[in-house]
Scaffold this active site. Structure first.
Site, mmCIF file in Angstrom:
data_model
loop_
_atom_site.group_PDB
_atom_site.id
_atom_site.type_symbol
_atom_site.label_atom_id
_atom_site.label_comp_id
_atom_site.label_asym_id
_atom_site.label_seq_id
_atom_site.Cartn_x
_atom_site.Cartn_y
_atom_site.Cartn_z
ATOM 1 N N ARG A 233 0.848 -1.206 0.000
ATOM 2 C CA ARG A 233 0.000 0.000 0.000
ATOM 3 C C ARG A 233 0.882 1.255 0.000
ATOM 4 O O ARG A 233 0.611 2.224 -0.702
ATOM 5 C CB ARG A 233 -0.932 -0.019 1.230
ATOM 6 C CG ARG A 233 -2.038 -1.048 1.101
ATOM 7 C CD ARG A 233 -3.065 -0.925 2.216
ATOM 8 N NE ARG A 233 -2.667 -1.598 3.441
ATOM 9 C CZ ARG A 233 -3.028 -2.834 3.791
ATOM 10 N NH1 ARG A 233 -3.815 -3.543 3.004
ATOM 11 N NH2 ARG A 233 -2.624 -3.354 4.931
ATOM 12 N N PHE A 252 -11.213 -5.000 -5.797
ATOM 13 C CA PHE A 252 -11.186 -5.850 -4.600
ATOM 14 C C PHE A 252 -10.659 -5.009 -3.422
ATOM 15 O O PHE A 252 -9.703 -5.364 -2.758
ATOM 16 C CB PHE A 252 -10.305 -7.095 -4.806
ATOM 17 C CG PHE A 252 -10.615 -7.873 -6.057
ATOM 18 C CD1 PHE A 252 -11.669 -8.785 -6.079
ATOM 19 C CD2 PHE A 252 -9.868 -7.697 -7.210
ATOM 20 C CE1 PHE A 252 -11.958 -9.524 -7.228
ATOM 21 C CE2 PHE A 252 -10.151 -8.413 -8.363
ATOM 22 C CZ PHE A 252 -11.196 -9.332 -8.379
ATOM 23 N N ASP A 280 -15.792 -3.473 -4.663
ATOM 24 C CA ASP A 280 -15.802 -4.707 -3.875
ATOM 25 C C ASP A 280 -17.231 -5.239 -3.892
ATOM 26 O O ASP A 280 -18.179 -4.487 -4.107
ATOM 27 C CB ASP A 280 -15.336 -4.459 -2.435
ATOM 28 C CG ASP A 280 -14.788 -5.725 -1.785
ATOM 29 O OD1 ASP A 280 -13.557 -5.886 -1.704
ATOM 30 O OD2 ASP A 280 -15.601 -6.576 -1.365
ATOM 31 N N SER A 281 -17.366 -6.547 -3.649
ATOM 32 C CA SER A 281 -18.707 -7.121 -3.625
ATOM 33 C C SER A 281 -19.234 -7.251 -2.201
ATOM 34 O O SER A 281 -20.295 -7.829 -1.984
ATOM 35 C CB SER A 281 -18.707 -8.490 -4.317
ATOM 36 O OG SER A 281 -17.746 -9.329 -3.727
ATOM 37 N N ASP A 330 -6.289 -6.888 -6.451
ATOM 38 C CA ASP A 330 -5.889 -7.687 -5.284
ATOM 39 C C ASP A 330 -7.006 -8.679 -4.945
ATOM 40 O O ASP A 330 -7.667 -8.562 -3.916
ATOM 41 C CB ASP A 330 -5.602 -6.753 -4.095
ATOM 42 C CG ASP A 330 -5.055 -7.514 -2.903
ATOM 43 O OD1 ASP A 330 -4.558 -8.640 -3.085
ATOM 44 O OD2 ASP A 330 -5.122 -6.972 -1.777
ATOM 45 N N CYS A 370 -2.668 -14.069 -4.123
ATOM 46 C CA CYS A 370 -2.354 -14.596 -2.790
ATOM 47 C C CYS A 370 -2.629 -16.092 -2.744
ATOM 48 O O CYS A 370 -2.817 -16.672 -1.687
ATOM 49 C CB CYS A 370 -3.148 -13.859 -1.711
ATOM 50 S SG CYS A 370 -4.924 -13.999 -1.893
HETATM 51 N N1 SAH Z 1 -6.752 -4.969 -1.159
HETATM 52 C C1 SAH Z 1 -7.447 -5.219 0.078
HETATM 53 C C2 SAH Z 1 -7.688 -6.691 0.339
HETATM 54 C C3 SAH Z 1 -8.483 -7.414 -0.724
HETATM 55 S S1 SAH Z 1 -9.181 -8.913 -0.180
HETATM 56 C C4 SAH Z 1 -6.707 -4.536 1.217
HETATM 57 O O1 SAH Z 1 -5.628 -3.986 0.995
HETATM 58 O O2 SAH Z 1 -7.210 -4.548 2.339
HETATM 59 C C5 SAH Z 1 -10.224 -9.373 -1.475
HETATM 60 C C6 SAH Z 1 -11.558 -8.640 -1.534
HETATM 61 O O3 SAH Z 1 -12.209 -9.063 -2.724
HETATM 62 C C7 SAH Z 1 -12.539 -8.906 -0.428
HETATM 63 O O4 SAH Z 1 -12.869 -7.683 0.196
HETATM 64 C C8 SAH Z 1 -13.791 -9.506 -1.106
HETATM 65 O O5 SAH Z 1 -14.999 -8.994 -0.561
HETATM 66 C C9 SAH Z 1 -13.617 -9.032 -2.517
HETATM 67 N N2 SAH Z 1 -14.208 -9.852 -3.581
HETATM 68 C C10 SAH Z 1 -14.148 -11.192 -3.731
HETATM 69 N N3 SAH Z 1 -14.688 -11.570 -4.905
HETATM 70 C C11 SAH Z 1 -15.088 -10.427 -5.548
HETATM 71 C C12 SAH Z 1 -15.687 -10.135 -6.806
HETATM 72 N N4 SAH Z 1 -15.967 -11.112 -7.665
HETATM 73 N N5 SAH Z 1 -15.932 -8.859 -7.126
HETATM 74 C C13 SAH Z 1 -15.653 -7.858 -6.257
HETATM 75 N N6 SAH Z 1 -15.062 -8.074 -5.047
HETATM 76 C C14 SAH Z 1 -14.786 -9.334 -4.692
#
Ligand code: SAH
Length: 435
Positions: A233, A252, A280-281, A330, A370
């Site tokens: 970040r 995400f 995000d979803s 991510d 990840c």
């Molecule tokens: N970058 C973030 C962590 C991401 S974790 C940070 O720095 O804190 C992955 C995220 O993807 C989660 O919040 C989850 O809700 C979201 N997610 C999972 N599948 C998804 C999709 N198909 N579309 C949108 N968001 C999604």
């Protein structure tokens, strides 16, 4: 003491001090869930003391390769103390830190994160589960903290035949009352969790770099926050600042870590007409992300939050002719193990192709995986093939990994689960060829 005898030739990984014994390696012997067993080669030579796990494909996880070592409370306390002491030598720019990172710290299956004055632990293996009470007490005494919350609800628990457990393990019921709280007095090692009248976890606030975030340790992902992305970040913030990037897309976004980083980078570069779009979803994650924008004093008018599927959103942006100067991808773990790698590869490739198409020439993509089942090499190939399909070439300006409190050891390369690439888009391949 129960003994596990391995098939001929299957001692090799233990001789290299890799801690896992797979079911296919075991010739005979067994034990109870989490019981300490002696692992021997086919010839009866001592290899390791390990925690047995009757239901897992990883049938045993080594605690020690020293025959003279007793696996007891003192052994665990010493291992925890070593892990915690190592963090003082790591470069961690936050008051939220991973104190124990499982196998890498010689404590297979155990994860402990510390958010200010609150510990959060995941007991992800039969061995860790067996020693839960001992580990909990040793953690409090090693840190001087009084509160320990259990988040043993990750999917890996099911593979070990263990039920999901969440709740205060130590100190929670008294949280907010007398300083220091009180141990829950549950010697069985069971979490006191979910008991009626239990104090809810407090609203925790952490400081990462110069930024403030709140963490929900009870229902947030993992133990509440993606500590592993801490330094990525910061790199993103620095990149946005240095290149004065204005249009940022954070896919995400969870609770907006990279969103806050982007806004910080813009502020540092005196860019006041930028915009950060975050997708995000998860609606609760987006609510918290919005709150984090305000908590850090940024103008909400410079942000847009989209509750949607990332893949569909990227396609829509393309149809609409949108373009971005910086994109973060991510996603969650598409491939928990190597067995899922092929399907995951397609999913990674898809979003990377779309993101590269949405990137302005000179723009920057921070793309991550990840997935334990996707190696750094495979991830590079996936992104390369996404670029080829998109007709986009790019410079890999940096390769990224998890923050240093999620260490990878020489003996356990599987610890390197998080990998990232920073790709700077060149001009279109067609353009480069003068077409
Ligand atoms: N970058 C973030 C962590 C991401 S974790 C940070 O720095 O804190 C992955 C995220 O993807 C989660 O919040 C989850 O809700 C979201 N997610 C999972 N599948 C998804 C999709 N198909 N579309 C949108 N968001 C999604």
């Amino acid at each position: 003491m129960k003994t596990i005898r391995l098939h001929p030739g299957r001692e090799r990984s233990l001789l290299r001090r890799h801690p896992w014994v797979f079911d296919s390696a075991v010739a005979k012997g067994g034990g109870d869930s989490g019981e300490t067993v002696r692992i021997e080669s086919h010839e009866g030579k001592f290899l390791a003391w390990a925690a047995f796990s009757p239901q897992s494909r990883i049938r045993a996880r080594a605690w020690s390769f020293d025959e003279a070592q007793r696996i007891d409370a003192a052994f665990l306390a010493a291992a925890l103390a070593r892990a915690i002491a190592a963090r003082r030598r790591f470069d961690v720019r936050s008051d939220a830190v991973r104190l124990v990172h499982g196998e890498s710290d010689g404590l297979p299956g155990l994860v402990v994160d510390c958010y200010g004055d609150t510990l959060v632990a995941q007991f992800g293996s039969a061995g860790a589960e067996r020693w839960k009470g001992v580990v909990a007490d040793a953690l409090l005494s090693a840190t001087g903290l009084a509160r320990l919350y259990e988040r043993s609800d990750a999917g890996a628990r099911a593979l070990e035949g263990l039920p999901a457990v969440t709740g205060w393990l130590r100190g929670g019921a008294a949280a907010g009352a007398a300083a220091g709280g009180e141990a829950c007095g549950n010697d069985s090692g069971e979490a006191c969790g979910n008991a009626d009248g239990e104090a809810p976890p407090p609203a925790l606030e952490i400081v990462e770099h110069d930024w403030r975030f709140t963490v929900d340790i009870a229902t947030g992902h993992k133990t509440g926050f993606y500590l592993d992305q801490r330094d990525n970040r910061k790199r993103f913030a620095d990149c946005v600042q240095r290149l004065r990037l204005r249009r940022v897309l954070n896919c995400f976004c969870y609770t907006g870590g990279f969103t806050v980083a982007a806004l910080a980078g813009m502020r540092a570069a005196d860019v006041d007409d930028g915009e950060v779009v975050s997708i995000d979803s998860s609606a609760p994650a987006l609510d918290r992300a919005r709150a984090h924008v305000a908590l850090n004093g940024f103008d909400p008018a410079r942000t847009r939050f989209v509750d949607a599927d990332v893949n569909a959103s990227l396609r829509r942006f393309l149809e609409d002719g949108a373009r971005f100067d910086a994109i973060v991808l991510d996603p969650p773990k598409f491939a928990p193990t190597a067995a899922h790698a092929e399907r995951a590869a397609r999913a990674y490739k898809d979003i990377n192709r779309l993101a590269l198409q949405l990137l302005e020439p000179g723009g920057v993509l921070f793309t991550f995986s990840c997935s334990g089942g996707v190696s750094a090499d495979l991830f590079h190939k996936i992104v390369a093939s996404a670029g080829a399909d998109a007709g986009v070439d790019g410079y890999i300006v940096e390769t990224l990994e998890a923050a240093p409190d999620h260490p990878v050891t020489l003996e356990f390369p599987e610890g390197a689960y998080l990998k990232g690439l920073v790709v700077m888009r060149k001009g279109d391949i067609d353009a480069r060829h003068g077409r």
